[in-house]
Design a protein around this motif. Structure first.
Motif, short mmCIF file in Angstrom:
data_model
loop_
_atom_site.label_atom_id
_atom_site.label_comp_id
_atom_site.label_asym_id
_atom_site.label_seq_id
_atom_site.Cartn_x
_atom_site.Cartn_y
_atom_site.Cartn_z
N ALA A 1 0.87 -1.21 -0.07
CA ALA A 1 -0.03 -0.08 -0.15
C ALA A 1 0.96 1.45 0.00
O ALA A 1 1.91 1.22 0.58
CB ALA A 1 -1.04 0.05 1.24
N THR A 2 0.38 2.47 -0.63
CA THR A 2 1.15 3.61 -0.83
C THR A 2 0.47 4.62 -0.31
O THR A 2 -0.67 4.78 -0.68
CB THR A 2 1.77 3.86 -2.12
N LEU A 3 1.01 5.57 0.52
CA LEU A 3 0.25 6.80 1.02
C LEU A 3 1.22 8.06 0.63
O LEU A 3 2.49 7.82 0.78
CB LEU A 3 -0.05 6.92 2.54
N ASN A 4 0.70 9.05 0.21
CA ASN A 4 1.16 10.21 -0.38
C ASN A 4 0.80 11.37 0.65
O ASN A 4 -0.20 11.44 0.64
CB ASN A 4 1.23 10.46 -1.82
N PHE A 5 1.70 12.16 0.95
CA PHE A 5 1.60 13.24 2.08
C PHE A 5 2.30 14.47 1.37
O PHE A 5 3.09 14.44 0.51
CB PHE A 5 2.10 13.04 3.25
N LEU A 6 1.69 15.65 2.01
CA LEU A 6 2.34 16.95 1.71
C LEU A 6 2.70 17.14 0.18
O LEU A 6 3.84 17.52 -0.35
CB LEU A 6 3.70 16.85 2.24
N ASP A 7 1.48 17.03 -0.60
CA ASP A 7 1.79 17.49 -1.90
C ASP A 7 2.78 16.41 -2.85
O ASP A 7 3.34 16.94 -3.52
CB ASP A 7 1.80 18.76 -2.36
N ASP A 8 2.59 15.14 -2.11
CA ASP A 8 3.55 14.18 -2.97
C ASP A 8 4.98 14.20 -2.60
O ASP A 8 5.91 13.92 -3.21
CB ASP A 8 3.32 14.00 -4.57
N MET A 9 5.40 15.02 -1.68
CA MET A 9 6.83 15.25 -1.30
C MET A 9 7.07 14.16 -0.20
O MET A 9 8.37 13.85 -0.03
CB MET A 9 6.94 16.65 -0.47
N LEU A 10 6.36 13.40 0.26
CA LEU A 10 6.48 12.26 1.25
C LEU A 10 5.73 10.95 0.85
O LEU A 10 4.44 11.41 0.78
CB LEU A 10 6.13 12.70 2.93
N GLU A 11 6.36 10.00 0.61
CA GLU A 11 5.52 8.69 0.29
C GLU A 11 6.00 7.61 1.36
O GLU A 11 7.18 7.46 1.63
CB GLU A 11 6.06 8.24 -1.12
N ILE A 12 4.89 7.00 1.67
CA ILE A 12 5.21 5.93 2.69
C ILE A 12 4.47 4.54 2.30
O ILE A 12 3.37 4.60 1.59
CB ILE A 12 4.53 6.15 4.10
N ASN A 13 5.12 3.61 2.14
CA ASN A 13 4.75 2.19 1.67
C ASN A 13 4.87 1.27 2.92
O ASN A 13 5.91 1.14 3.58
CB ASN A 13 5.46 1.62 0.49
N GLY A 14 3.94 0.14 2.68
CA GLY A 14 3.62 -0.84 3.54
C GLY A 14 3.89 -2.02 2.85
O GLY A 14 3.10 -1.95 1.68
N TYR A 15 4.34 -3.38 3.25
CA TYR A 15 4.41 -4.41 2.30
C TYR A 15 4.18 -5.75 2.90
O TYR A 15 4.78 -5.69 4.10
CB TYR A 15 5.27 -4.38 1.17
N PHE A 16 3.75 -6.73 2.49
CA PHE A 16 3.82 -8.09 2.98
C PHE A 16 4.07 -9.10 1.76
O PHE A 16 3.42 -9.00 1.08
CB PHE A 16 2.56 -8.31 3.68
N TYR A 17 4.92 -10.01 2.02
CA TYR A 17 5.27 -11.05 0.94
C TYR A 17 5.45 -12.25 1.78
O TYR A 17 5.82 -12.52 2.72
CB TYR A 17 6.37 -10.68 0.24
N ASP A 18 4.72 -13.38 0.92
CA ASP A 18 4.88 -14.70 1.42
C ASP A 18 5.41 -15.69 0.08
O ASP A 18 4.71 -15.73 -0.77
CB ASP A 18 3.25 -15.33 1.75
N LEU A 19 6.30 -16.43 0.64
CA LEU A 19 6.82 -17.32 -0.53
C LEU A 19 6.44 -18.59 -0.06
O LEU A 19 7.04 -19.25 0.99
CB LEU A 19 8.47 -17.24 -0.42
N MET A 20 5.72 -19.20 -1.00
CA MET A 20 5.27 -20.71 -0.88
C MET A 20 6.28 -21.70 -1.46
O MET A 20 6.31 -21.66 -2.74
CB MET A 20 3.68 -20.74 -1.30
N TRP A 21 6.99 -22.11 -0.72
CA TRP A 21 8.08 -22.86 -1.23
C TRP A 21 8.13 -24.33 -0.54
O TRP A 21 8.85 -24.97 0.24
CB TRP A 21 9.45 -22.41 -0.75
N GLY A 22 7.03 -25.12 -0.68
CA GLY A 22 6.75 -26.50 -0.44
C GLY A 22 6.30 -26.13 1.15
O GLY A 22 5.68 -25.16 1.44
N ASP A 23 7.04 -26.83 2.10
CA ASP A 23 6.79 -26.56 3.47
C ASP A 23 7.33 -25.39 4.30
O ASP A 23 6.94 -24.97 5.32
CB ASP A 23 6.86 -27.90 4.25
N ASP A 24 8.43 -24.87 3.32
CA ASP A 24 9.14 -23.70 3.78
C ASP A 24 8.28 -22.51 3.61
O ASP A 24 8.12 -22.24 2.19
CB ASP A 24 10.43 -23.61 3.08
#
Length: 143
Positions: free
Chosen positions: A35-58
């Motif tokens: 997800a991306t949020l922009n503040f202060l007329d696009d002078m500041l950008e904040i991203n949050g992320y989550f990734y899940d690697l399905m690698w068999g049981d790992d």
């Protein structure tokens, strides 16, 4: 900010794990969201992320946040990412690695040169006798 960074910076960088024996199944499925949020007329950008690697049981997972700004020549950047999940073995090894960075650069608006500095940290594997793998591992491993 002129372009959306859109997610992680650390997800594909970092030291390679050489202490875990990994059997690679034929398919690897990486699922993620950011997800991306922009503040202060696009002078500041904040991203949050989550990734899940399905690698068999790992099933290692990455959860992180990133920020980047451009304040009239002063450009801060920071990111923090931590790992979760386990390797699916018996007993399971829990992923507990983390990485973070802080960077700052500055350039005068009409100058062709910018000066900056930064710090980058990747956690290491401190105790092979426990069930926590604290070394940061990237998603795109060379196996």
């Amino acid at each position: 900010m002129h372009a959306e960074y859109g997610g992680p910076g650390f997800i594909s960088v970092g030291p390679q794990p050489d202490t875990l024996e990994i059997t690679v199944p034929p398919d690897q499925n990486l699922y993620g969201a950011h997800a991306t949020l922009n503040f202060l007329d696009d002078m500041l950008e904040i991203n949050g992320y989550f990734y899940d690697l399905m690698w068999g049981d790992d099933t290692p997972m990455w959860f992180g946040a990133r920020m980047a700004g451009d304040f009239k020549g002063l450009e801060p950047k920071a990111e923090f990412v931590m790992m979760m999940g386990d390797n699916g073995a018996d007993p399971a090894i829990d992923y507990k690695g983390m990485a973070y960075t802080a960077m700052l650069k500055y350039g005068l608006p009409m100058a062709p040169v910018k000066l900056g500095g930064g710090y980058v940290y990747f956690s290491g594997y401190d105790d092979p006798a426990d069930t926590e793998y604290k070394a940061y591992s990237n998603v795109l491993k060379s196996v």
